[in-house]
Every structure is written in C-alpha cells, then in structure tokens.
Design a protein around this motif. Structure first.
Motif, short mmCIF file in Angstrom:
data_model
loop_
_atom_site.label_atom_id
_atom_site.label_comp_id
_atom_site.label_asym_id
_atom_site.label_seq_id
_atom_site.Cartn_x
_atom_site.Cartn_y
_atom_site.Cartn_z
N LEU A 307 56.07 26.00 -11.57
CA LEU A 307 54.83 26.33 -10.88
C LEU A 307 54.18 27.50 -11.60
N LEU A 308 52.86 27.44 -11.79
CA LEU A 308 52.11 28.50 -12.44
C LEU A 308 51.21 29.20 -11.43
N GLU A 309 51.05 30.49 -11.59
CA GLU A 309 50.24 31.26 -10.64
C GLU A 309 48.79 30.76 -10.63
N GLY A 310 48.29 30.50 -9.43
CA GLY A 310 46.90 30.09 -9.26
C GLY A 310 46.57 28.70 -9.74
N VAL A 311 47.58 27.90 -10.06
CA VAL A 311 47.34 26.58 -10.63
C VAL A 311 47.71 25.52 -9.59
N TRP A 312 46.69 25.02 -8.90
CA TRP A 312 46.92 24.04 -7.85
C TRP A 312 45.82 23.00 -7.84
N CYS A 313 46.05 21.94 -7.08
CA CYS A 313 45.08 20.85 -6.96
C CYS A 313 43.81 21.36 -6.30
N ARG A 314 42.67 21.09 -6.92
CA ARG A 314 41.38 21.46 -6.34
C ARG A 314 40.59 20.25 -5.87
N SER A 315 41.22 19.08 -5.91
CA SER A 315 40.65 17.84 -5.37
C SER A 315 39.24 17.57 -5.90
N ARG A 316 39.09 17.67 -7.19
CA ARG A 316 37.79 17.42 -7.81
C ARG A 316 37.64 15.98 -8.29
N TYR A 317 38.77 15.29 -8.48
CA TYR A 317 38.73 13.95 -9.06
C TYR A 317 39.38 12.90 -8.17
N SER A 318 39.48 13.17 -6.87
CA SER A 318 40.18 12.28 -5.94
C SER A 318 39.17 11.75 -4.93
N ALA A 319 38.73 10.52 -5.15
CA ALA A 319 37.62 9.97 -4.38
C ALA A 319 37.88 9.96 -2.88
N CYS A 320 39.11 9.66 -2.46
CA CYS A 320 39.37 9.51 -1.03
C CYS A 320 39.65 10.84 -0.34
N ARG A 321 39.71 11.94 -1.10
CA ARG A 321 40.01 13.24 -0.48
C ARG A 321 39.36 14.37 -1.27
N MET A 322 38.14 14.14 -1.73
CA MET A 322 37.45 15.13 -2.54
C MET A 322 37.27 16.44 -1.78
N PHE A 323 37.56 17.55 -2.47
CA PHE A 323 37.44 18.91 -1.95
C PHE A 323 38.40 19.20 -0.80
N CYS A 324 39.50 18.48 -0.74
CA CYS A 324 40.56 18.83 0.21
C CYS A 324 40.98 20.28 -0.06
N PRO A 325 41.05 21.13 0.97
CA PRO A 325 41.37 22.55 0.75
C PRO A 325 42.86 22.87 0.74
N ARG A 326 43.71 21.86 0.74
CA ARG A 326 45.15 22.09 0.90
C ARG A 326 45.78 22.81 -0.29
N SER A 327 45.21 22.67 -1.48
CA SER A 327 45.61 23.47 -2.66
C SER A 327 47.10 23.37 -2.97
N ILE A 328 47.60 22.16 -3.11
CA ILE A 328 49.01 21.94 -3.45
C ILE A 328 49.25 22.35 -4.91
N TYR A 329 50.30 23.11 -5.15
CA TYR A 329 50.62 23.54 -6.50
C TYR A 329 50.86 22.33 -7.41
N SER A 330 50.34 22.40 -8.64
CA SER A 330 50.65 21.40 -9.65
C SER A 330 52.06 21.66 -10.18
N TRP A 331 52.81 20.58 -10.41
CA TRP A 331 54.17 20.68 -10.95
C TRP A 331 54.11 20.36 -12.44
N TRP A 332 54.76 21.19 -13.25
CA TRP A 332 54.68 21.06 -14.70
C TRP A 332 56.05 20.85 -15.31
N ARG A 333 56.15 19.92 -16.25
CA ARG A 333 57.32 19.81 -17.09
C ARG A 333 57.20 20.87 -18.19
N GLU A 334 58.35 21.38 -18.64
CA GLU A 334 58.31 22.41 -19.69
C GLU A 334 57.75 21.87 -21.00
#
Length: 361
Positions: A307-334
């Motif tokens: 997990l990276l600081e401040g790096v979460w889903c901003r729901s900009r490209y998700s048609a069925c839930r655009m601008f969802c404020p839930r801000s789930i952290y993005s998971w990254w492979r090393e």
C-alpha cells in the motif's frame, strides 16, 4: 443538516453513541466498530459525504446510503484478526456533532436515540465487540468477521448509474468539482463508444492517447496484458518497508507483467491505478492479511502486496460507481514498483517535501 466535505465535526461520547445502537452494535444495520470508540470527543474534518458507495460483496455495483460521511480515519484491523486493508470508516451523522474548527458551538446533527445518553435497550461496549463476528463454527480459524465492509449491502440500497441526482450531489456535497465531473462524464461517454463494437476501438484509443498527451494526461486506462492465463506471470522481491520511497513503473511496463485477465499472481491491476503510474510515493505498509468481504473470513495472501500513502481508488473510470467516495487503497505488486536509492539527490529532495499524492488528470 447535510454535511459537506471540509466541514468540521466532533464525535459524540461513548454513552451517546451506545444510545443509538441495537444489541448487535448497529444503527440502521451499519456496524459501529469497536476501534471507533477511541475517536469519541475528538474533532475531525469531513473527508467526503458518503451519500453513495460501491458494493464489493456482490458483483460490483453502486449503492446509495443516507446520513453518513467519511472522516479521514481508516480501520486499523485490530478487532478483525489484524486485517491490513485499511478501509475508510463510515460514520452516521447520529454519531457526530457539528463543530467549528476551534471546537466551539457544537450541536447534534441528529436526534437518534434517547437524549440522556443511556441506551433504552442497554447496549454496551461488550455488545459492540460481540457484534464483530458471527457465531464460531468449528475451529477459531473459521471465524467469520462482521464489519462495515461485509455488511455494506445490508445498510445500503440500489443506485443506478444513470440516476443523475447522485452526480448533482457529488458536486453540491463538495466531493468533486464541476471540472472533475465533466471530465468523468466525458470519459464515460467516450468509453461507451470505444466498447460499442463498431470496429474502431484501436483508432479511438489512439486518438484518446494523442489528446491526453497534449496536456499531460494519462493514456487510455483500460488495456489488458498479453500473457496467456495458463502461463505464470513474472515477479520480483524488493522487501519494501513502510517509509521507503518508490516510483510506480509506467503503465506500458506494468502491462508486460499482466495476463489477459489483467492479473499478476492473482492480483488484478485496475484502471483506477493507472493515474499513479510514473509518479513517486512513500510506502505506507505491507499487506498480506485481509477480510474477504463475501465470506467474512480472514485471508492470508501467498504473495504480499504493497500500500502506498495517498494512493487509492478515485472511481474515475468505473461507469457503475463513478466518483464513489470510499477511496479503497490500491494494492501493488513489488514488480510494479521501483525503489528509489536512499542516497540519491532525488530521494533527499522528496524526503524534504511532500511526496505527490494527487494523480494526473
């Protein structure tokens, strides 16, 4: 009273909050989680109004809820087997008081429950803790946890993506700006044309990339990897630790690590992560345990995520839930990240200023 992003609130006392809860520790089926008690009596700024959210329990969809907000507070997982997903917490307005930044002139936002602060049904903190898991069946390892994420379908209602009122409230609540709304709607419209099956997808994606490059925007975010599903995807071990600085690799490099289902070792790379590609961030934490929101079971991953600081889903490209404020952290492979050398001038400069957390447009 509808709170806006940026408003100040004070969390009510433990006694006042218990007065709003049923014997399962819930209000209108939304769990009040035990770790939330530590914030009682403290002031916080509203992060987003939670008038809508996304359901990740059933097939992903948008959901509506009422009288709720997000503060800049995340679940620490302590009561939930050490879950490391760090979900943003939902707060009912019945649990809050309006407040000025200096804490003066506080007032209740809702009159739910007795005003005496004593629950009419005798709900206690012990009841709240007991409400965090279902009755055990079998060994302790089979415990099924109950949290806001697992209960989300129960305390929300259907929300169709074409309901224009949600987008109006996105703006009036302060969750998004008008320019963000217009860009989101423009992308959604263009994306529908690309996927309309008219045989111009490649050309339209090229035009999108060309236009974005003129003002420093990101490339078309919904592309797939090329590794066959039955073949292994590449991996690497950096052993990244909290506080280290990394650069997210460019999107085209990450695509070479993905199979045709856009996964690397089972982890999906979502379009919402694309705006962060090429930028530098600080490692927040490693993640190898999380609660499966469908089953409530605690899952241990075979391969850690980052997990990276401040790096979460901003729901900009998700048609069925655009601008969802839930801000789930993005998971990254090393393998999607590069460690910045600790002795470089670039790293020193980043340590002396805030690492960027706002993705490109």
């Amino acid at each position: 009273m509808k709170l806006r992003a940026g408003d100040w609130v004070e969390v009510k006392s433990k006694e006042e909050i218990l007065a709003t809860l049923d014997k399962n520790g819930r209000l209108e089926e939304m769990p009040f989680m035990p770790q939330m008690f530590e914030y009682c009596g403290r002031k916080f700024k509203i992060y987003k109004r939670a008038h809508k959210t996304c359901d990740t329990v059933y097939p992903i969809r948008g959901r509506r809820l009422s009288s709720a907000v997000h503060l800049e507070l995340r679940c620490d997982g302590a009561t939930y087997g050490g879950c490391q997903a760090a979900c943003l917490i939902f707060w009912k307005t019945a649990w809050l008081k309006a407040a000025n930044a200096d804490g003066s002139n506080t007032q209740s936002l809702s009159q739910v429950g007795p005003t005496t602060g004593v629950s009419s049904i005798g709900t206690t903190e012990v009841d709240v803790i007991a409400g965090t898991y279902a009755e055990d069946v079998g060994s302790p390892d089979e415990r099924r946890y109950i949290c806001q994420a697992t209960q989300l379908p129960v305390f929300t209602t259907d929300l169709n993506w074409w309901d224009a009122r949600q987008y109006m409230e996105d703006v009036t609540s302060g969750n998004v700006t008008i320019s963000q709304l217009l860009r989101g709607l423009a992308y959604a419209s263009y994306n529908k044309v690309i996927n309309a099956g008219i045989g111009l997808g490649c050309i339209l994606r090229w035009l999108y990339d060309r236009a974005q490059s003129l003002w420093g925007g990101i490339p078309y975010p919904r592309r797939s990897g090329s590794i066959p599903v039955d073949q292994s995807t590449p991996t690497c071990t950096l052993n990244l630790q909290p506080g280290e600085l990394v650069r997210v690799k460019p999107f085209h490099e990450i695509l070479t690590t993905l199979n045709t289902e856009n996964k690397n070792k089972g982890l999906y790379f979502d379009a919402e992560a694309v705006p962060y590609c090429g930028d530098k961030y600080r490692v927040r934490s490693r993640l190898n345990k999380f609660i499966d929101e469908k089953t409530g079971k605690l899952i241990t991953m075979k391969n850690d995520s980052i997990l990276l600081e401040g790096v979460w889903c901003r729901s900009r490209y998700s048609a069925c839930r655009m601008f969802c404020p839930r801000s789930i952290y993005s998971w990254w492979r090393e393998i999607w990240l590069e460690r910045l050398p600790s002795d470089s001038l670039e790293t020193t400069a980043l340590l002396n200023r805030k690492v960027p957390v706002t993705p490109k447009n």
